[in-house]
Design a protein around this motif. Structure first.
Motif, PDB file in Angstrom:
ATOM      1  N   ARG A 195      -0.638  11.069   0.719  1.00 52.83           N
ATOM      2  CA  ARG A 195      -1.671  10.348   1.536  1.00 52.83           C
ATOM      3  C   ARG A 195      -2.127   9.016   0.707  1.00 52.83           C
ATOM      4  NH1 ARG A 195      -7.507  12.477   3.699  1.00 52.83           N
ATOM      5  NH2 ARG A 195      -8.124  10.408   4.250  1.00 52.83           N
ATOM      6  N   PHE A 196      -2.367   9.178  -0.409  1.00 53.57           N
ATOM      7  CA  PHE A 196      -2.936   8.122  -1.370  1.00 53.57           C
ATOM      8  C   PHE A 196      -1.789   7.449  -2.285  1.00 53.57           C
ATOM      9  CE2 PHE A 196      -6.273  11.091  -0.504  1.00 53.57           C
ATOM     10  CZ  PHE A 196      -7.243  10.442   0.202  1.00 53.57           C
ATOM     11  N   ALA A 197      -2.003   6.365  -2.501  1.00 52.58           N
ATOM     12  CA  ALA A 197      -1.091   5.378  -3.308  1.00 52.58           C
ATOM     13  C   ALA A 197      -1.695   4.606  -4.375  1.00 52.58           C
ATOM     14  CB  ALA A 197      -0.060   4.714  -2.557  1.00 52.58           C
ATOM     15  N   LEU A 198      -0.977   4.367  -5.613  1.00 46.52           N
ATOM     16  CA  LEU A 198      -1.552   3.538  -6.413  1.00 46.52           C
ATOM     17  C   LEU A 198      -0.484   2.282  -6.295  1.00 46.52           C
ATOM     18  CD1 LEU A 198      -3.010   1.997  -8.836  1.00 46.52           C
ATOM     19  CD2 LEU A 198      -1.494   3.414 -10.381  1.00 46.52           C
ATOM     20  N   VAL A 199      -0.908   1.151  -5.792  1.00 46.42           N
ATOM     21  CA  VAL A 199       0.077  -0.041  -5.565  1.00 46.42           C
ATOM     22  C   VAL A 199      -0.145  -0.811  -6.603  1.00 46.42           C
ATOM     23  CG1 VAL A 199       0.530  -1.816  -3.832  1.00 46.42           C
ATOM     24  CG2 VAL A 199      -0.004   0.324  -3.067  1.00 46.42           C
ATOM     25  N   SER A 200       0.759  -1.338  -7.283  1.00 47.20           N
ATOM     26  CA  SER A 200       0.716  -2.048  -8.445  1.00 47.20           C
ATOM     27  C   SER A 200       1.501  -3.584  -7.976  1.00 47.20           C
ATOM     28  CB  SER A 200       1.397  -1.671  -9.740  1.00 47.20           C
ATOM     29  OG  SER A 200       0.745  -0.444 -10.059  1.00 47.20           O
ATOM     30  N   TYR A 201       0.688  -4.473  -8.048  1.00 50.08           N
ATOM     31  CA  TYR A 201       1.323  -5.924  -7.640  1.00 50.08           C
ATOM     32  C   TYR A 201       1.554  -6.381  -9.094  1.00 50.08           C
ATOM     33  CZ  TYR A 201       1.480 -11.024  -6.853  1.00 50.08           C
ATOM     34  OH  TYR A 201       1.850 -12.538  -6.652  1.00 50.08           O
ATOM     35  N   LEU A 202       2.796  -6.849  -9.334  1.00 52.14           N
ATOM     36  CA  LEU A 202       3.267  -7.123 -10.758  1.00 52.14           C
ATOM     37  C   LEU A 202       3.706  -8.565 -10.800  1.00 52.14           C
ATOM     38  CD1 LEU A 202       5.247  -3.877 -11.606  1.00 52.14           C
ATOM     39  CD2 LEU A 202       2.839  -4.558 -12.146  1.00 52.14           C
ATOM     40  N   GLY A 203       3.439  -9.436  -9.745  1.00 55.82           N
ATOM     41  CA  GLY A 203       3.907 -10.963  -9.870  1.00 55.82           C
ATOM     42  C   GLY A 203       4.520 -11.375  -8.493  1.00 55.82           C
ATOM     43  N   PRO A 204       4.544 -12.505  -8.373  1.00 58.45           N
ATOM     44  CA  PRO A 204       4.694 -13.642  -9.418  1.00 58.45           C
ATOM     45  C   PRO A 204       3.389 -14.224  -9.880  1.00 58.45           C
ATOM     46  CG  PRO A 204       5.144 -14.733  -7.446  1.00 58.45           C
ATOM     47  CD  PRO A 204       5.017 -13.281  -6.977  1.00 58.45           C
ATOM     48  N   GLU A 205       2.267 -13.840  -9.350  1.00 60.11           N
ATOM     49  CA  GLU A 205       1.026 -14.204  -9.895  1.00 60.11           C
ATOM     50  C   GLU A 205       0.348 -13.151 -10.646  1.00 60.11           C
ATOM     51  OE1 GLU A 205      -1.446 -16.364  -7.200  1.00 60.11           O
ATOM     52  OE2 GLU A 205       0.026 -16.795  -5.848  1.00 60.11           O
ATOM     53  N   VAL A 206      -0.879 -13.389 -11.038  1.00 59.64           N
ATOM     54  CA  VAL A 206      -1.642 -12.403 -11.958  1.00 59.64           C
ATOM     55  C   VAL A 206      -1.518 -10.985 -11.354  1.00 59.64           C
ATOM     56  CG1 VAL A 206      -3.411 -11.608 -13.254  1.00 59.64           C
ATOM     57  CG2 VAL A 206      -2.492 -14.308 -13.259  1.00 59.64           C
ATOM     58  N   PRO A 207      -1.000 -10.144 -11.976  1.00 57.91           N
ATOM     59  CA  PRO A 207      -0.889  -8.632 -11.299  1.00 57.91           C
ATOM     60  C   PRO A 207      -2.518  -7.902 -10.957  1.00 57.91           C
ATOM     61  CG  PRO A 207       0.365  -8.751 -13.275  1.00 57.91           C
ATOM     62  CD  PRO A 207      -0.391 -10.021 -13.241  1.00 57.91           C
ATOM     63  N   TYR A 208      -2.324  -7.240 -10.196  1.00 57.23           N
ATOM     64  CA  TYR A 208      -3.522  -6.287  -9.827  1.00 57.23           C
ATOM     65  C   TYR A 208      -2.917  -5.037  -9.227  1.00 57.23           C
ATOM     66  CZ  TYR A 208      -2.380  -7.267  -4.814  1.00 57.23           C
ATOM     67  OH  TYR A 208      -1.757  -7.497  -3.576  1.00 57.23           O
ATOM     68  N   GLN A 209      -3.919  -3.993  -9.467  1.00 59.60           N
ATOM     69  CA  GLN A 209      -3.795  -2.617  -8.746  1.00 59.60           C
ATOM     70  C   GLN A 209      -4.659  -2.148  -7.928  1.00 59.60           C
ATOM     71  OE1 GLN A 209      -3.247  -0.965 -12.974  1.00 59.60           O
ATOM     72  NE2 GLN A 209      -1.239  -0.030 -12.074  1.00 59.60           N
ATOM     73  N   LYS A 210      -4.224  -1.454  -6.882  1.00 60.99           N
ATOM     74  CA  LYS A 210      -5.247  -0.930  -5.914  1.00 60.99           C
ATOM     75  C   LYS A 210      -5.001   0.458  -5.526  1.00 60.99           C
ATOM     76  CE  LYS A 210      -5.018  -3.266  -2.027  1.00 60.99           C
ATOM     77  NZ  LYS A 210      -5.155  -4.532  -0.982  1.00 60.99           N
ATOM     78  N   ILE A 211      -5.938   1.094  -5.089  1.00 56.40           N
ATOM     79  CA  ILE A 211      -5.608   2.485  -4.575  1.00 56.40           C
ATOM     80  C   ILE A 211      -5.926   2.456  -2.892  1.00 56.40           C
ATOM     81  CG2 ILE A 211      -6.575   4.852  -4.332  1.00 56.40           C
ATOM     82  CD1 ILE A 211      -5.539   4.197  -6.934  1.00 56.40           C
ATOM     83  N   ILE A 212      -4.839   2.867  -2.095  1.00 54.18           N
ATOM     84  CA  ILE A 212      -4.990   2.714  -0.729  1.00 54.18           C
ATOM     85  C   ILE A 212      -4.978   4.188  -0.153  1.00 54.18           C
ATOM     86  CG2 ILE A 212      -3.852   0.273  -0.816  1.00 54.18           C
ATOM     87  CD1 ILE A 212      -1.217   1.690   0.361  1.00 54.18           C
ATOM     88  N   ASP A 213      -5.374   4.137   1.108  1.00 50.14           N
ATOM     89  CA  ASP A 213      -5.378   5.546   1.939  1.00 50.14           C
ATOM     90  C   ASP A 213      -4.376   5.165   2.867  1.00 50.14           C
ATOM     91  OD1 ASP A 213      -5.661   7.590   3.399  1.00 50.14           O
ATOM     92  OD2 ASP A 213      -7.797   7.571   3.488  1.00 50.14           O
ATOM     93  N   LEU A 214      -3.265   6.089   3.087  1.00 46.27           N
ATOM     94  CA  LEU A 214      -2.149   5.687   3.909  1.00 46.27           C
ATOM     95  C   LEU A 214      -2.447   6.349   5.440  1.00 46.27           C
ATOM     96  CD1 LEU A 214       0.661   5.962   1.578  1.00 46.27           C
ATOM     97  CD2 LEU A 214       0.156   3.828   2.975  1.00 46.27           C
ATOM     98  N   LYS A 215      -3.596   7.072   5.449  1.00 46.99           N
ATOM     99  CA  LYS A 215      -3.987   7.721   6.816  1.00 46.99           C
ATOM    100  C   LYS A 215      -5.508   7.413   6.994  1.00 46.99           C
ATOM    101  CE  LYS A 215      -0.442  11.265   6.515  1.00 46.99           C
ATOM    102  NZ  LYS A 215      -0.097  12.736   6.330  1.00 46.99           N
ATOM    103  N   PRO A 216      -5.860   6.072   6.999  1.00 44.33           N
ATOM    104  CA  PRO A 216      -7.396   5.800   7.251  1.00 44.33           C
ATOM    105  C   PRO A 216      -7.591   6.246   8.938  1.00 44.33           C
ATOM    106  CG  PRO A 216      -6.126   3.651   6.916  1.00 44.33           C
ATOM    107  CD  PRO A 216      -4.944   5.145   7.016  1.00 44.33           C
ATOM    108  N   GLU A 217      -8.875   6.337   9.108  1.00 42.20           N
ATOM    109  CA  GLU A 217      -9.388   6.288  10.615  1.00 42.20           C
ATOM    110  C   GLU A 217      -9.015   4.731  11.245  1.00 42.20           C
ATOM    111  OE1 GLU A 217     -13.162   7.888  10.891  1.00 42.20           O
ATOM    112  OE2 GLU A 217     -12.734   9.777  10.056  1.00 42.20           O
ATOM    113  N   SER A 218      -9.492   3.888  10.192  1.00 45.81           N
ATOM    114  CA  SER A 218      -8.952   2.479  10.856  1.00 45.81           C
ATOM    115  C   SER A 218      -8.554   1.545   9.461  1.00 45.81           C
ATOM    116  CB  SER A 218     -10.377   1.804  11.230  1.00 45.81           C
ATOM    117  OG  SER A 218     -11.345   1.586  10.361  1.00 45.81           O
TER     118      SER A 218
END
Length: 817
Positions: free
Chosen positions: A496-519
């Motif tokens: 249901r939840f995921a740690l999404v890691s953006y690794l490039g090409p720009e400066v990386p970031y990480q975020k936690i997402i809910d794949l089953k939100p109400e909206s």
């Protein structure tokens, strides 16, 4: 042997070569404390790639970090700030724990809070459950520090490791303890234990000591059963030997619990017939006047392999039985439970030509079936690790147990659903001229959604997608494919939840997402709802504003035509030096970096600032990286043509690329060099040999294979067959024409004498070849006792200092004949 992966290797020199790993609104304010939400340490990314995907122009270029490269006050990239991690982004691992279905998935994870280990929840920010209150503990009057921790599936007890010592690349030994937080009791499993794994029932643990396998009870705190008694220096139970750890599992475990914990499968690996390779160590102790010799069982190509057998232990009856894999299926490459008592085993012949999928029923020892026997069809079977069990659930439309696998579909790797598990006709879930990377990343058993990472947009990018078991070929985007991006992802236990890691090409970031939100906020550019950012790397972005970092320009490069008249189009990137002026004539040296191993990749849009940027900045050179034929993620035809003929097409593609740069008016064609490590070191020498000084004037080869008869059997034979079957191919692939190498102005050879992977023997045999031919246009540096990563006794600093300094001398004309 690969650094990259393709062959999934950890890049051993990532601190300077840059970051790797495959790769990609901002700053919502929810709970700043969540930015500390992390289990594990900050890790380097794993790829030699990054920044912007655009062609250069003469006008000042605005960088993705918001500054102009022609500002005179900006600092230049140097070894010092690369080595002190000035440009290293912070990335975190999350240890997800908890329920296996999305309806009970609270997104539980293990987190460090000060000195404590605490279970937290993504779904419920108020949820908190302390497992341990300190990072140290006392047992039998001695203090121990916690090096590793894993909670039982029911979260009632904690397994910890202390006194950790490194073994091979992935394996360790240590003292393991079981801590009961309720009673505050500590129980010793044993010292010098190689591996411990929890059973899904939370009652039992399996561990390996002295190559024997044991069951430990977390209820009685005693060893309840010794499963094997033949463990020795020759026989490994539940633990891989050297070649299985390095080339097959790429990890330290060879045991697998069944879903309910009723059975334990494990490999019994017998390497009695495997020849030993002695490695002398000269600088371990000041007082040693004779070298310490350590012998390792190492199967070189064409020599006897270890014998692996899959065993199944039944806990109730204490019965032990074997699974038949077939006479010629000598490599066991993947083991997955596909039911409470049904196990799937992938096995291949030693040259990875034929793949057999074996199904065995643990309730009927000795009985098995082989529903799939598949030829590689002039290619090879790469080893996979992510075959995923899909359990029977009539309410969800799944009438029988099955699994999702990664298979070739029209020459590209795609997902297929096999249900029942013994079917020979799968449901093809994805297709097209792009590839799924590694296999399924997660499966939501409530919705039948299969999540995966793929090259659907571009072979140099990684985006996240999903497809439904009941709606095959209807692929939906999870990450935002309208932007260049290289993403990785990890999922909570119920997906249901995921740690999404953006690794490039720009400066990386990480975020936690809910794949089953109400909206879902559509403006976020990613499916699901962003709950919070785990890492934004604000400090790194601010630091970058003070530096003139040369960026990477990604492009496809045309390397001529193949023997059939088809255009050879390869991925590449170039790094132009700061202040690059295309109006200059015969001015810029060109520094090629290559790896080039089968199914590998270096040209990927990850963020990194490392050795290549140092070269461009400090040597005022154009850096070029080309993923020629044989590399991965562009389909079978592109990679498999190197079969039985390593070093030929790969070298030709580097030469063709170098000729294109030599023809550019601003390039000094007398100052074109090539650097590579491991397979890249081999490719450097083969390229110099094939080119004979016509295009590449200089080369730098580190830890190279020079004769494929000297490398390990599992890796080499996958691409070359055995020397007995392919004598001419091995002779051609060997670095053998010393006279041609003498045509270059000069080359540099470096190797660690303690290399257990690519043995120093390779360089010594090559030096003997040079001596016999009277070739002297080279320099040599040996690093005493260093392994393949060359790190022992400050060696890693020295190896890169040597590379930069030597290339600088070459470009200054110091090595002209």
């Amino acid at each position: 042997m690969d650094y990259e992966t393709g062959k999934r290797r950890d890049l051993e020199n990532e601190s300077l070569l840059g970051s790797r790993n495959g790769k990609r609104g901002w700053f919502p304010s929810r709970l700043a404390v969540w930015t500390l939400f992390v289990w594990g340490s900050v890790v380097f990314m794993k790829t030699l790639n990054a920044t912007v995907n655009s062609e250069h122009s003469l006008s000042p270029k605005r960088w993705p970090w918001g500054f102009k490269v022609n500002k005179p006050e900006l600092n230049r990239v140097s070894f010092e700030n690369v080595r002190n991690a000035t440009f290293v982004p912070q990335l975190h691992n999350v240890q997800w724990i908890g329920g296996s279905h999305s309806h009970d998935d609270m997104g539980l994870f293990l987190k460090e809070e000060g000195e404590a280990y605490v279970v937290k929840s993504v779904a419920d920010e108020k949820y908190s459950r302390a497992l341990l209150s300190a990072k140290t503990f006392v047992y039998d009057g001695y203090n121990y520090s916690i090096d590793y921790l894993q909670a039982s599936p029911d979260l009632k007890q904690v397994l910890v490791r202390s006194n950790t010592t490194k073994n091979w690349r992935h394996s360790t030994f240590g003292s393991y303890f079981l801590i009961n937080p309720t009673s505050d009791s500590v129980h010793l499993l044993g010292h010098e234990i190689a591996k411990v794994q929890w059973s899904p029932n939370s009652k039992d643990l399996a561990f390996v000591h002295a190559n024997d396998l044991y069951i430990y009870s977390s209820q009685s705190y005693t060893i309840s059963k010794r499963i094997t008694d033949d463990g020795s220096a020759q026989v490994f139970n539940g633990k891989p030997d050297w070649v299985y750890e390095e080339e097959v599992f790429e990890g330290d475990s060879a045991m697998w619990w069944s879903p309910q914990g009723d059975y334990l499968a494990f490999l019994k690996i017998n390497e009695t017939e495997v020849f030993e390779f002695p490695i002398p160590y000269f600088s371990q102790h000041e007082d040693d006047v004779y070298p310490e010799v350590r012998s390792i069982k190492y199967p070189k190509s064409g020599s006897p392999n270890p014998i692996a057998n899959l065993m199944i232990y039944t806990l109730d009856t204490q019965d032990l039985s074997g699974v038949k894999t077939g006479h010629n299926m000598t490599l066991i490459t993947e083991v997955v439970w596909v039911g409470d008592a049904q196990i799937l085993c992938k096995a291949s012949d030693r040259s990875s030509d034929v793949l057999s999928v074996i199904l065995a029923d643990a309730k009927s020892p000795g009985l098995s079936q082989v529903p799939r026997v598949e030829s590689s069809e002039d290619g090879w079977w790469e080893i996979t690790y992510h075959t995923s069990y899909v359990g029977q659930d009539s309410a969800k439309g799944r009438e029988e147990d099955g699994y999702v696998d990664l298979i070739p579909v029209d020459g590209y790797n795609h997902l297929a659903y096999y249900s029942p598990a013994n079917t020979t006709e799968p449901v093809i879930l994805t297709n097209g001229t792009w590839e799924v990377v590694n296999g399924p990343a997660a499966i939501d058993l409530e919705t039948n959604d299969v999540y995966f990472v793929a090259t659907k947009k571009s072979s140099t990018e990684r985006h996240i997608y999903k497809v439904n078991l009941k709606d095959p070929l209807n692929v939906k985007e999870i990450s935002d494919t309208t932007i260049d991006g290289y993403f990785s992802v990890s999922f909570s236990s119920g997906a249901r939840f995921a740690l999404v890691s953006y690794l490039g090409p720009e400066v990386p970031y990480q975020k936690i997402i809910d794949l089953k939100p109400e909206s879902t906020a559509a403006s976020e550019g990613i499916a699901g709802k962003t709950l919070f950012y785990l890492e934004e790397n604000k400090s790194l972005k601010n630091r970058l504003k003070g530096y003139a970092v040369p960026h990477r320009i990604f492009k496809e490069i045309h390397l001529g035509e193949d023997k059939d008249g088809n255009a050879i189009i390869a991925n590449s990137y170039e790094i132009l030096p700061i202040g690059f002026n295309p109006e200059l004539k015969n001015h810029y040296p060109v520094f090629f970096y290559a790896y080039g191993g089968p199914n590998s990749q270096q040209v990927a849009k990850t963020f990194s600032v490392g050795f290549n940027e140092v070269v461009a900045t400090q040597l005022n050179a154009i850096v070029v990286v080309v993923d020629g034929r044989g590399t991965g993620f562009k389909g079978k035809d592109f990679r498999s043509l190197v079969r039985d003929n390593l070093g030929d097409a790969e070298a030709q593609d580097q030469i063709s690329a170098a000729k294109l740069y030599a023809d550019k008016p601003f390039v000094d064609a007398e100052k074109i060099s090539l650097f590579g490590w491991s397979y890249g070191g081999y490719l450097t020498l083969k390229t110099l040999e094939k080119d004979a000084g016509q295009t590449f004037k200089y080369g730098m080869s580190v830890a190279p294979v020079t004769d494929w008869r000297l490398y390990d059997s599992v890796y080499t034979e996958r691409y070359m067959h055995t020397p007995q079957e392919n004598k001419a191919g091995y002779a051609k692939a060997k670095v053998h024409n010393a006279t041609a190498l003498g045509g270059a102005n000069r080359f540099l050879l470096m190797h660690g004498s303690g290399d257990d992977n690519v043995h120093f023997q390779n360089s010594l045999r090559f030096l003997d070849l040079l001596d016999l031919a009277g070739v002297e246009n080279y320099d040599m540096h040996v690093f005493p006792d260093s392994d393949h990563s060359i790190r022992y006794h400050n060696a890693n600093n020295i190896v890169y200092d040597k590379l930069l300094g030597w290339a600088g001398q070459a470009f200054e004309g110091k090595f002209l004949k």
